[in-house]
Enzyme design. Structure first.
Site, PDB file in Angstrom:
ATOM      1  N   LEU A 241       0.894  -1.162   0.000  1.00 32.80           N
ATOM      2  CA  LEU A 241       0.000   0.000   0.000  1.00 32.80           C
ATOM      3  C   LEU A 241       0.932   1.211   0.000  1.00 32.80           C
ATOM      4  O   LEU A 241       1.256   1.759   1.035  1.00 32.80           O
ATOM      5  CB  LEU A 241      -0.880  -0.053   1.250  1.00 32.80           C
ATOM      6  CG  LEU A 241      -2.077   0.878   1.320  1.00 32.80           C
ATOM      7  CD1 LEU A 241      -3.039   0.658   0.156  1.00 32.80           C
ATOM      8  CD2 LEU A 241      -2.815   0.687   2.641  1.00 32.80           C
ATOM      9  N   HIS A 242       1.354   1.592  -1.205  1.00 32.01           N
ATOM     10  CA  HIS A 242       2.513   2.484  -1.342  1.00 32.01           C
ATOM     11  C   HIS A 242       2.341   3.875  -0.715  1.00 32.01           C
ATOM     12  O   HIS A 242       3.119   4.293   0.141  1.00 32.01           O
ATOM     13  CB  HIS A 242       2.837   2.677  -2.826  1.00 32.01           C
ATOM     14  CG  HIS A 242       2.988   1.408  -3.591  1.00 32.01           C
ATOM     15  ND1 HIS A 242       4.099   0.612  -3.485  1.00 32.01           N
ATOM     16  CD2 HIS A 242       2.165   0.797  -4.480  1.00 32.01           C
ATOM     17  CE1 HIS A 242       3.961  -0.442  -4.286  1.00 32.01           C
ATOM     18  NE2 HIS A 242       2.798  -0.357  -4.901  1.00 32.01           N
ATOM     19  N   ASP A 243       1.345   4.617  -1.208  1.00 33.86           N
ATOM     20  CA  ASP A 243       1.322   6.065  -0.959  1.00 33.86           C
ATOM     21  C   ASP A 243       1.085   6.497   0.489  1.00 33.86           C
ATOM     22  O   ASP A 243       1.607   7.549   0.896  1.00 33.86           O
ATOM     23  CB  ASP A 243       0.299   6.735  -1.884  1.00 33.86           C
ATOM     24  CG  ASP A 243       0.717   6.646  -3.346  1.00 33.86           C
ATOM     25  OD1 ASP A 243       1.906   6.410  -3.610  1.00 33.86           O
ATOM     26  OD2 ASP A 243      -0.158   6.817  -4.218  1.00 33.86           O
ATOM     27  N   THR A 245       2.480   5.648   3.019  1.00 27.90           N
ATOM     28  CA  THR A 245       3.748   5.733   3.767  1.00 27.90           C
ATOM     29  C   THR A 245       4.224   7.182   3.847  1.00 27.90           C
ATOM     30  O   THR A 245       4.843   7.575   4.840  1.00 27.90           O
ATOM     31  CB  THR A 245       4.849   4.863   3.132  1.00 27.90           C
ATOM     32  OG1 THR A 245       5.020   5.236   1.753  1.00 27.90           O
ATOM     33  CG2 THR A 245       4.502   3.382   3.212  1.00 27.90           C
TER      34      THR A 245
END
Ligand SMILES: [Ca+2]
Length: 312
Positions: A241-243, A245
Site C-alpha cells: 500500500l505504497h502512498d 507511507t
C-alpha cells in the site's frame, strides 16, 4: 502546530488511503490543497477521484486542483491494469458534488509557496513528479520556500515494478523526477523497498472492514481490488500500500529508517529509463540529495492507519 502540506496525487486506491490518512489527522497535518496529476489514469479521472476521496472523508471543503495532463517529454503511461478503468475501482462511489478549483494545480503550488514563509510547506507527491517539476521550472524561487518534499517513488533493492528497472511514478516522468532530485530541496523517498515490506495481509484488511464505518469498508474494498493484481504478480500474502507511507512519515517518522544518500534518475537509456540510481552503499563521491528509506515498522504503520481511518 500541524504541518502544512500540499498533496500531489494520481488517485489510485493507495493515493486515496493516503489522502484519508492526512484528512483524519488534523492535529498533525493541515492539507492546504490537493493537486491532481496524470499517472495511474488520465488527469480528468485523477481530478475526479481526488474529489470522491475528499467526500468519503466528509471534507468537501478541501481545495482540489487539476495539474498537468501529460509528462514533460514522453507520452503518458497509465496503470489501469492495476487500478481498474476508473483508477479507483472497488467500492461504488457516487460522482463528486464538490467543484474542481478553476486555478491550475501548478499555479496553486507556486502561489501557496510564495505566500507562506520559507520552510513552512511540505510537498507530498504520490504520483509522477510532473506538477512539482513544472512548478520549479516556472518559478525557480519557490525551491527555497519548500520545507521538504516527501515522495513515494523509486526503488533500489526492489528495482522496478512497471519495467524490470523502474518504479511506476518515476518511470512515467523521469525528466520531471530528474528536475526534482537536482533541485536542492530536502527530499525524503519512500521507495518500493519499504512498501514491499508492508503488505496488506488478510488480517490487516479485515481490521479496516471491522471498523464498521463507511470509510473503513471503502478502504477494505479498495485494497481488495488493488491486491488482486499484485497477489497474482508477486504471489505474496498481500499487496503493498505504497502512498500512505508518505503521510505516515509526517505523523510518525520513527516508523521508518533510511540513509541520506545520492539518488540520480536515468533519463537516457531505453532499457533502464526511470531507474532511481541510489548510492545505498555510498560507492561514489556524488553528494547526498535524498533521505532514502529502507526500513519500516509494518505493524506500527498499519496500526496508525487503522486508528486514523477509524476517526472518519
Ligand atoms: Ca499514486
Amino acid at each position: 502546530m500541524p504541518r502544512k502540506i500540499i498533496i500531489d496525487t494520481d488517485p489510485g486506491q493507495d493515493d486515496a488511503v493516503a489522502i484519508l490518512l492526512a484528512l483524519a489527522s488534523p492535529e498533525d497535518i493541515e492539507v492546504l490543497g490537493i493537486t491532481a496529476v496524470a499517472g495511474n489514469v488520465p488527469l480528468d479521472l485523477t481530478a475526479k477521484n481526488a474529489r470522491k476521496v475528499c467526500e468519503v472523508a466528509g471534507r468537501p471543503d478541501v481545495k482540489v486542483f487539476a495539474g498537468c495532463d501529460r509528462p514533460l517529454a514522453h507520452t503518458l503511461v497509465t496503470a489501469e491494469h492495476v487500478h481498474g478503468k476508473t483508477g479507483l475501482d472497488g467500492p461504488d462511489l457516487p460522482e463528486p458534488q464538490m467543484e474542481l478549483q478553476d486555478q491550475h494545480g501548478v499555479d496553486f503550488i507556486i502561489d501557496t509557496l510564495r505566500a507562506e514563509a520559507a520552510g513552512r510547506v511540505t510537498l507530498c507527491p504520490l504520483g509522477p513528479l510532473t506538477n512539482i517539476a513544472t512548478a520549479l521550472q516556472k518559478a525557480p524561487d519557490i525551491a527555497e520556500k519548500v520545507q521538504e518534499i516527501v515522495l513515494m517513488g523509486g526503488a533500489y533493492f526492489q528495482v522496478g515494478n512497471i519495467t524490470p528497472a523502474a518504479e511506476f511514478n518515476i518511470y512515467v516522468d523521469p525528466e520531471a523526477a530528474d528536475i526534482v532530485f537536482k533541485s536542492g530541496i530536502p527530499i525524503v523517498v519512500m521507495p518500493l523497498d519499504i512498501t514491499h515490506k508492508a503488505l496488506v495481509t488478510g488480517p490487516r484488511n479485515e481490521a479496516f472492514r471491522q471498523l464498521g464505518t463507511d470509510p473503513g469498508r471503502i478502504v477494505a474494498e479498495w485494497t481488495d481490488f488493488f491486491e488482486r493484481f499484485d497477489k497474482e504478480k508477486y504471489g505474496s500474502a498481500g499487496a503493498p500500500l505504497h502512498d500512505p507511507t508518505v503521510i505516515a512519515y509526517l505523523i510518525r517518522p520513527d516508523l521508518f529508517t533510511g540513509r541520506h544518500i545520492n539518488v540520480e534518475i536515468e533519463t537516457k537509456s531505453d532499457l533502464t529509463r526511470g531507474m532511481t540510481v541510489a548510492d545505498w552503499w555510498r560507492v561514489t563521491d556524488r553528494a547526498p540529495n535524498a533521505m532514502f528509506m529502507g526500513g519500516i515498522d509494518a505493524d506500527g504503520f498499519f496500526a496508525l492507519l487503522t486508528e486514523r481511518i477509524a476517526r472518519l
